[in-house]
Write a protein that holds these residues in place. Structure first.
Motif, PDB file in Angstrom:
ATOM      1  N   GLU A   1       0.818  -1.206   0.000  1.00  0.00           N
ATOM      2  CA  GLU A   1       0.000   0.000   0.000  1.00  0.00           C
ATOM      3  C   GLU A   1       0.855   1.261   0.000  1.00  0.00           C
ATOM      4  N   ALA A   2       1.881   1.292   0.819  1.00  0.00           N
ATOM      5  CA  ALA A   2       2.744   2.473   0.896  1.00  0.00           C
ATOM      6  C   ALA A   2       3.404   2.767  -0.449  1.00  0.00           C
ATOM      7  N   LYS A   3       3.890   1.719  -1.108  1.00  0.00           N
ATOM      8  CA  LYS A   3       4.533   1.919  -2.409  1.00  0.00           C
ATOM      9  C   LYS A   3       3.511   2.319  -3.472  1.00  0.00           C
ATOM     10  N   ALA A   4       2.298   1.801  -3.350  1.00  0.00           N
ATOM     11  CA  ALA A   4       1.240   2.174  -4.296  1.00  0.00           C
ATOM     12  C   ALA A   4       0.901   3.655  -4.161  1.00  0.00           C
ATOM     13  N   ILE A   5       0.831   4.138  -2.927  1.00  0.00           N
ATOM     14  CA  ILE A   5       0.559   5.562  -2.686  1.00  0.00           C
ATOM     15  C   ILE A   5       1.666   6.414  -3.288  1.00  0.00           C
ATOM     16  N   ASP A   6       2.903   6.020  -3.071  1.00  0.00           N
ATOM     17  CA  ASP A   6       4.040   6.759  -3.645  1.00  0.00           C
ATOM     18  C   ASP A   6       3.969   6.756  -5.169  1.00  0.00           C
ATOM     19  N   LEU A   7       3.571   5.634  -5.745  1.00  0.00           N
ATOM     20  CA  LEU A   7       3.501   5.504  -7.199  1.00  0.00           C
ATOM     21  C   LEU A   7       2.393   6.399  -7.768  1.00  0.00           C
ATOM     22  N   LEU A   8       1.256   6.437  -7.103  1.00  0.00           N
ATOM     23  CA  LEU A   8       0.159   7.300  -7.540  1.00  0.00           C
ATOM     24  C   LEU A   8       0.569   8.771  -7.508  1.00  0.00           C
ATOM     25  N   ARG A   9       1.248   9.164  -6.455  1.00  0.00           N
ATOM     26  CA  ARG A   9       1.678  10.564  -6.337  1.00  0.00           C
ATOM     27  C   ARG A   9       2.753  10.896  -7.362  1.00  0.00           C
ATOM     28  N   LEU A  10       3.626   9.942  -7.645  1.00  0.00           N
ATOM     29  CA  LEU A  10       4.641  10.147  -8.669  1.00  0.00           C
ATOM     30  C   LEU A  10       3.990  10.299 -10.034  1.00  0.00           C
ATOM     31  N   ALA A  11       2.970   9.489 -10.297  1.00  0.00           N
ATOM     32  CA  ALA A  11       2.246   9.592 -11.569  1.00  0.00           C
ATOM     33  C   ALA A  11       1.629  10.976 -11.726  1.00  0.00           C
ATOM     34  N   LEU A  12       1.008  11.476 -10.654  1.00  0.00           N
ATOM     35  CA  LEU A  12       0.405  12.805 -10.691  1.00  0.00           C
ATOM     36  C   LEU A  12       1.469  13.870 -10.938  1.00  0.00           C
TER      37      LEU A  12
ATOM     38  N   SER B   1       4.107  13.534 -12.440  1.00  0.00           N
ATOM     39  CA  SER B   1       4.693  13.351 -13.767  1.00  0.00           C
ATOM     40  C   SER B   1       3.747  13.771 -14.893  1.00  0.00           C
ATOM     41  N   GLY B   2       2.547  14.222 -14.545  1.00  0.00           N
ATOM     42  CA  GLY B   2       1.640  14.743 -15.556  1.00  0.00           C
ATOM     43  C   GLY B   2       0.381  13.941 -15.796  1.00  0.00           C
ATOM     44  N   ILE B   3       0.258  12.772 -15.169  1.00  0.00           N
ATOM     45  CA  ILE B   3      -0.977  11.990 -15.299  1.00  0.00           C
ATOM     46  C   ILE B   3      -2.017  12.559 -14.334  1.00  0.00           C
ATOM     47  N   ASN B   4      -3.170  12.959 -14.861  1.00  0.00           N
ATOM     48  CA  ASN B   4      -4.205  13.507 -13.983  1.00  0.00           C
ATOM     49  C   ASN B   4      -5.452  12.618 -13.916  1.00  0.00           C
ATOM     50  N   PHE B   5      -5.452  11.526 -14.675  1.00  0.00           N
ATOM     51  CA  PHE B   5      -6.648  10.681 -14.817  1.00  0.00           C
ATOM     52  C   PHE B   5      -6.400   9.330 -14.153  1.00  0.00           C
ATOM     53  N   PHE B   6      -7.219   9.011 -13.158  1.00  0.00           N
ATOM     54  CA  PHE B   6      -7.040   7.791 -12.374  1.00  0.00           C
ATOM     55  C   PHE B   6      -8.352   7.005 -12.363  1.00  0.00           C
ATOM     56  N   ASP B   7      -8.258   5.740 -12.747  1.00  0.00           N
ATOM     57  CA  ASP B   7      -9.430   4.888 -12.910  1.00  0.00           C
ATOM     58  C   ASP B   7      -9.440   3.788 -11.853  1.00  0.00           C
ATOM     59  N   THR B   8     -10.600   3.610 -11.212  1.00  0.00           N
ATOM     60  CA  THR B   8     -10.734   2.574 -10.197  1.00  0.00           C
ATOM     61  C   THR B   8     -12.161   2.033 -10.216  1.00  0.00           C
TER      62      THR B   8
END
Length: 318
Positions: A40-51, A53-60
């Motif tokens: 979970e911690a690494k997933a949170i870091d990855l999501l924030r890194l994606a944001l 880096s310019g990704i603004n669209f997240f699908d769940t």
């Protein structure tokens, strides 16, 4: 990262959308249990890194395990920076029947309120039907409850996740839905026949399964014997890589983004290297007309065989 308009919704989304299923539950080739997943911690870091880096669209989706919960933690102080799309729980029972009218409304309402709580927000940008069927789309109560929830400001745009061209065309014809998430890739290009029709109605198109659960990558080798013809066909795409400095996953993504009607491409991301590869892919340079035509000619000749849920059921992907 370039952004594209999502139909007539007024929403602009990054060309790459962060697919959230892999961070929420075991999914994909070689991922069989929680121990194979990112923490979970690494997933949170990855999501924030994606944001960042310019990704603004997240699908769940409600059905994606802990995905909504993790995104909620990642974006609790960044809500205005992200476009969040989530999907309602599955509405059909094991016999393929919808619940009675009152129960149906209750199920949809419960689903979105649970999503909002997990995502730590009071609205989502896009709320979708998950695995829609013609039966679901023809149900008047579905339109009534979605309209009511939209009027309450719980979401901005109504969407449908489809699998077949029949359901996609039905979605377009109804005239209520604002976006469609559909499978489209080098192997199975059938949905592309409806891109123009959707675009003319102002409906946004989001493409998923662009990598065929990883088969359009190095994972598309040494497959189950039942998929031997698929493996042989995948090898044909390597001729399209000649003269380029990218690999098959980039080709597959660039192929989908070469269609102007496509707003965004969903990419499953559960490792930083996958994020970096996706970011390198969206460099604004897509397939030339000649290469695009060649790619279209290389669609798999029996697209009805490209059925990942069935392959999973047969354990051909393990």
């Amino acid at each position: 990262m370039k952004k594209r308009k999502l139909g007539n919704t007024g929403i602009e989304v990054s060309e790459i959308a962060f697919g959230g299923v892999e961070i929420g539950l075991p999914y994909g080739i070689g991922v069989n249990s929680d121990k194979d997943m990112i923490s979970e911690a690494k997933a949170i870091d990855l999501l924030r890194l994606a944001l960042d880096s310019g990704i603004n669209f997240f699908d769940t989706a409600r059905m994606y395990g802990n995905s909504e919960h993790i995104m909620g933690k990642a974006f609790q102080n960044k809500r205005s920076e992200v476009i969040l799309a989530t999907k309602c729980v599955h509405l059909l029972d094991n016999e393929g029947n919808l619940p009675p009218k009152n129960k149906l409304r209750e199920t949809v309402e419960k689903s979105i309120y649970e999503s909002l709580k997990a995502l730590q927000t009071d609205y989502v940008d896009i709320f979708m039907l998950h695995q829609a069927t013609v039966k679901i789309l023809e149900n008047e109560e579905i339109l009534t409850v979605f309209s009511s929830l939209k009027d309450k400001g719980l979401f901005k745009a109504a969407g449908v996740s489809t699998y077949t061209t029949e359901v996609t065309e039905k979605t377009i014809d109804i005239g209520f839905w604002n976006m469609i998430q559909l499978p489209f890739n080098l192997m199975d290009q059938r949905q592309g026949e409806l891109f123009k029709k959707a675009d003319e109605k102002g409906i946004g198109i989001v493409v998923r399964s662009v990598l065929l659960k990883g088969l359009l990558s190095d994972r598309g080798r040494n497959l189950h014997p039942a998929l031997k013809d698929v493996e042989n066909h995948i090898a044909k795409y390597h001729e399209l890589l000649e003269g380029t400095n990218y690999k098959l996953p980039a080709l597959a993504t660039k192929f989908a983004l070469s269609f102007p009607e496509v707003s965004s491409v969903l990419v499953g991301i559960d490792k930083q290297e996958y994020l970096e590869e996706a970011l390198r892919t969206v460099d604004g340079v897509y397939l030339s007309k000649e290469k695009l035509n060649k790619a279209r000619q290389l669609a798999y000749p029996e697209p009805e065989f490209i059925n990942l849920p069935y392959w999973d059921k047969m354990k051909w992907l393990t």
